[in-house]
Design an enzyme around this catalytic site. Sequence first.
Site, PDB file in Angstrom:
ATOM      1  N   LYS A  17       0.996  -1.213  -0.102  1.00  0.00           N
ATOM      2  CA  LYS A  17       0.136  -0.048   0.016  1.00  0.00           C
ATOM      3  C   LYS A  17       0.956   1.512   0.050  1.00  0.00           C
ATOM      4  O   LYS A  17       2.030   1.295   0.366  1.00  0.00           O
ATOM      5  CB  LYS A  17      -1.051   0.059   1.343  1.00  0.00           C
ATOM      6  CG  LYS A  17      -0.220   0.015   2.503  1.00  0.00           C
ATOM      7  CD  LYS A  17       0.144   1.196   3.013  1.00  0.00           C
ATOM      8  CE  LYS A  17       1.042   0.794   4.393  1.00  0.00           C
ATOM      9  NZ  LYS A  17       1.636   2.229   4.879  1.00  0.00           N
ATOM     10  N   GLY A 106       9.929  -0.901   4.039  1.00  0.00           N
ATOM     11  CA  GLY A 106      10.084  -0.017   3.178  1.00  0.00           C
ATOM     12  C   GLY A 106       8.790   1.035   3.251  1.00  0.00           C
ATOM     13  O   GLY A 106       8.604   2.007   2.564  1.00  0.00           O
ATOM     14  N   GLY A 107       7.958   0.866   4.470  1.00  0.00           N
ATOM     15  CA  GLY A 107       6.721   1.661   4.399  1.00  0.00           C
ATOM     16  C   GLY A 107       5.440   1.361   3.652  1.00  0.00           C
ATOM     17  O   GLY A 107       4.517   2.345   3.284  1.00  0.00           O
ATOM     18  N   GLY A 109       3.806  -1.818   3.950  1.00  0.00           N
ATOM     19  CA  GLY A 109       2.797  -2.704   4.726  1.00  0.00           C
ATOM     20  C   GLY A 109       3.124  -4.080   4.170  1.00  0.00           C
ATOM     21  O   GLY A 109       2.126  -4.850   4.128  1.00  0.00           O
ATOM     22  N   GLY A 111       4.977  -6.591   5.626  1.00  0.00           N
ATOM     23  CA  GLY A 111       4.683  -7.587   6.581  1.00  0.00           C
ATOM     24  C   GLY A 111       3.256  -7.476   6.923  1.00  0.00           C
ATOM     25  O   GLY A 111       2.741  -8.610   7.235  1.00  0.00           O
ATOM     26  N   ALA A 113       0.785  -7.224   4.619  1.00  0.00           N
ATOM     27  CA  ALA A 113       0.260  -7.991   3.725  1.00  0.00           C
ATOM     28  C   ALA A 113       0.668  -9.309   3.799  1.00  0.00           C
ATOM     29  O   ALA A 113      -0.411 -10.252   3.563  1.00  0.00           O
ATOM     30  CB  ALA A 113       0.706  -7.550   2.366  1.00  0.00           C
ATOM     31  N   ASP A 145      -2.019  -1.705  10.223  1.00  0.00           N
ATOM     32  CA  ASP A 145      -2.130  -1.931   8.771  1.00  0.00           C
ATOM     33  C   ASP A 145      -2.583  -3.219   8.039  1.00  0.00           C
ATOM     34  O   ASP A 145      -3.005  -3.172   6.911  1.00  0.00           O
ATOM     35  CB  ASP A 145      -0.779  -1.703   7.794  1.00  0.00           C
ATOM     36  CG  ASP A 145      -0.406  -0.176   8.067  1.00  0.00           C
ATOM     37  OD1 ASP A 145      -1.121   0.694   8.604  1.00  0.00           O
ATOM     38  OD2 ASP A 145       1.047   0.297   7.751  1.00  0.00           O
TER      39      ASP A 145
HETATM   40  O1  C5P Z   1       0.776  -2.054  14.007  1.00  0.00           O
HETATM   41  P1  C5P Z   1       2.175  -2.207  13.561  1.00  0.00           P
HETATM   42  O2  C5P Z   1       2.835  -3.144  14.183  1.00  0.00           O
HETATM   43  O3  C5P Z   1       2.202  -2.189  12.079  1.00  0.00           O
HETATM   44  O4  C5P Z   1       2.915  -0.752  14.184  1.00  0.00           O
HETATM   45  C1  C5P Z   1       4.080  -0.656  14.010  1.00  0.00           C
HETATM   46  C2  C5P Z   1       4.765   0.421  15.033  1.00  0.00           C
HETATM   47  O5  C5P Z   1       4.290   1.798  14.356  1.00  0.00           O
HETATM   48  C3  C5P Z   1       4.004   0.534  16.219  1.00  0.00           C
HETATM   49  O6  C5P Z   1       4.704  -0.105  17.328  1.00  0.00           O
HETATM   50  C4  C5P Z   1       3.952   2.106  16.779  1.00  0.00           C
HETATM   51  O7  C5P Z   1       5.416   2.455  17.310  1.00  0.00           O
HETATM   52  C5  C5P Z   1       4.008   2.740  15.304  1.00  0.00           C
HETATM   53  N1  C5P Z   1       2.467   3.039  15.066  1.00  0.00           N
HETATM   54  C6  C5P Z   1       2.089   4.163  15.738  1.00  0.00           C
HETATM   55  N2  C5P Z   1       0.692   4.650  15.444  1.00  0.00           N
HETATM   56  C7  C5P Z   1      -0.132   4.026  14.431  1.00  0.00           C
HETATM   57  C8  C5P Z   1       0.557   2.965  14.010  1.00  0.00           C
HETATM   58  C9  C5P Z   1       1.890   2.349  14.140  1.00  0.00           C
HETATM   59  O8  C5P Z   1       2.561   4.855  16.493  1.00  0.00           O
HETATM   60  N3  C5P Z   1      -1.308   4.407  14.178  1.00  0.00           N
END
Ligand code: C5P
Length: 309
Positions: A17, A106-107, A109, A111, A113, A145
């Site tokens: 994404k 890479g920003g 998503g 992982g 996916a 994500d």
């Molecule tokens: O949920 P996910 O594991 O993808 O998020 C990775 C990290 O990104 C979280 O541990 C947090 O540090 C940061 N994050 C955040 N706020 C969000 C989504 C992600 O601070 N809404």
Amino acid sequence: MSLAQRSDAVHVRAPGKINVYLGVGARHDDGYHALATVFQAVSLYEDVFAHPAADFSVTVRGAADPASVPTDDRNLALRAAKLLAEETGVSDGVALELRKGVPVAGGMGGGSADAAAALVACDALWGTDLGTTRLHALAARLGADVPFALHGGTAVGTGRGDRLTPALARGRFDWVLVTSEQGLSTPDVYGRLDRMREGSALADDEPLSLDVPVGVLQALRAGDAQALAPVMMNDLEAAAVAERPELDLVLADGVRAGALTGIVSGSGPTLAFLCAGPEAARTVQEELRVTGREALHVHGPVAGARIIG
Ligand code: C5P
């Protein structure tokens, strides 16, 4: 013979994404930030094969640096499979094979996916037949994500980014992605944003206004890349550029090469350049490649995690 070639494997494909718009609000006590974002799924995919097995395991192929993807319990696809088994009382295991097409860290998503694809694949493999609503609830427990990777298309995300509302997007948008060999840690980029805000007047302005501007939704609805370009925004961009200053130069190069605009994708370091159409995108891609960058031409929106074949 790889797992994928065995006929009893379930094959699921899930997209990476781009955050067309990413507004970041206050940090909550759980460490997550409030978001107002617009996701678009693009034609860069993770392919996940789930094969029946007594235990749980994961193998990874296609990553530029295989060591960057854990194969222990930190692996999000493995966690997804185990969570589904726990929730449904399934006592089988699964051997997951991940074929990575989305850049690691890479920003985009990638992982997430993998996790979405693993949920759909194991749900089919085990015949648990959870249905969309329950799969989405499990997805949200795995990461912010992950629900979007299930959903695909174009959607507004609020809460941690996991509360989704479909957004209408007509036609197709052409993007050129510039990837980096070295990934960026998402928590590091959010942490950098927090520190940058501590030192600025913004910290006193809570709550941050967190709405997706209507212009973004209108441009998507109209399928109008020219109108979308000036309203795209990413609150994480300054933090990602602070971590990786050379990104600024590449952003300027992409616009010079003919892109309508360029943006850091999510927490970066992948850059996403919006182009006027397929022809323009091919030109931008070629010009960026001449400067020695890895540039990929993709389009969106595309479907979320789907069983193949
Ligand atoms: O949920 P996910 O594991 O993808 O998020 C990775 C990290 O990104 C979280 O541990 C947090 O540090 C940061 N994050 C955040 N706020 C969000 C989504 C992600 O601070 N809404």
